[in-house]
Design an enzyme around this catalytic site. Sequence first.
Site, short mmCIF file in Angstrom:
data_model
loop_
_atom_site.label_atom_id
_atom_site.label_comp_id
_atom_site.label_asym_id
_atom_site.label_seq_id
_atom_site.Cartn_x
_atom_site.Cartn_y
_atom_site.Cartn_z
N SER A 1 0.60 -1.29 0.01
CA SER A 1 0.30 -0.18 -0.29
C SER A 1 0.89 1.22 -0.14
O SER A 1 2.00 1.25 0.35
CB SER A 1 -0.66 -0.29 0.95
OG SER A 1 -1.34 1.83 1.09
N TYR B 1 -1.02 -0.55 10.11
CA TYR B 1 -1.36 -1.31 8.56
C TYR B 1 -0.11 -1.09 7.98
O TYR B 1 0.17 -1.91 7.40
CB TYR B 1 -2.68 -0.25 8.18
CG TYR B 1 -3.25 -0.68 6.72
CD1 TYR B 1 -3.53 -1.80 5.89
CD2 TYR B 1 -2.90 0.35 5.80
CE1 TYR B 1 -3.57 -2.04 4.37
CE2 TYR B 1 -2.86 0.25 4.64
CZ TYR B 1 -3.33 -0.84 3.98
OH TYR B 1 -3.63 -1.47 3.10
#
Length: 250
Positions: A141, A156
């Site tokens: 990401s 995350y």
Amino acid sequence: MNRTAIITGAGSRRGIGQGIAHALAAQGWDIAVLDIDEASAKDVADAVAEEHGVKAIGAVCDVTDKAAVDSAVAVVESSLPEIGALVNNAGITSPVPFQEVSDEEWDRVFEVNVRGSYLMTKRVVDGMVSRRFGRIVNLSSVSAERGGGVFGGVAYSAAKAGLLGFSRALARELGPSGVTVNSVAPGLIDTDITAGKLDPERKAAMIADIPTRRAGQVSDVADVVAFLCRTESGYLTGVTYDINGGSHIH
């Protein structure tokens, strides 16, 4: 081609995983859709088979559970041709601020995003090495590179950054065996997740800060992953492909 591509977490009809399944099927890959929701996995697999005329199966799999991974891959091996590609797409987000995140939340984010990719890769890599061909693509990401964001808190971002290190180190180990390992790092992509968590004003403000002035589409990610799985992409390994419209340039 007569090879199978496994895509984890691909049960959502509007998710990145199902887009990757369609893109790979369009190149002639047989497809195994793995998801924790068995019905959704089979639904996507049926759609892929019908549209592209390839073999496709859907199977239930909790990527954090070694026994579940072993069982799901065994189903793939008994139903489809040899496994030539693995796309570790299964993941969960966590926007919780660091001072509020619980130990359980932290562990769960790493279990799905990192342990899941480890277990899936560990299960299929021996076959790839013995056949001297394999394509492994890990979904990271932009949050791993820029440090957080709308959907990515510290847990995350750290987990997705861990995938980048995993990919690069594994690429060095497996390169001599004909197995490549690469990562893609999407930014803002139109999926059910973003649709449910972004109000129109916030999304418009984010798009205004993207040089291409639009959100990414699932196909923007899927096409890059499909390219990385091609036989002709064998000289690309250990690379991270940023798919963010220029929102993070480095």
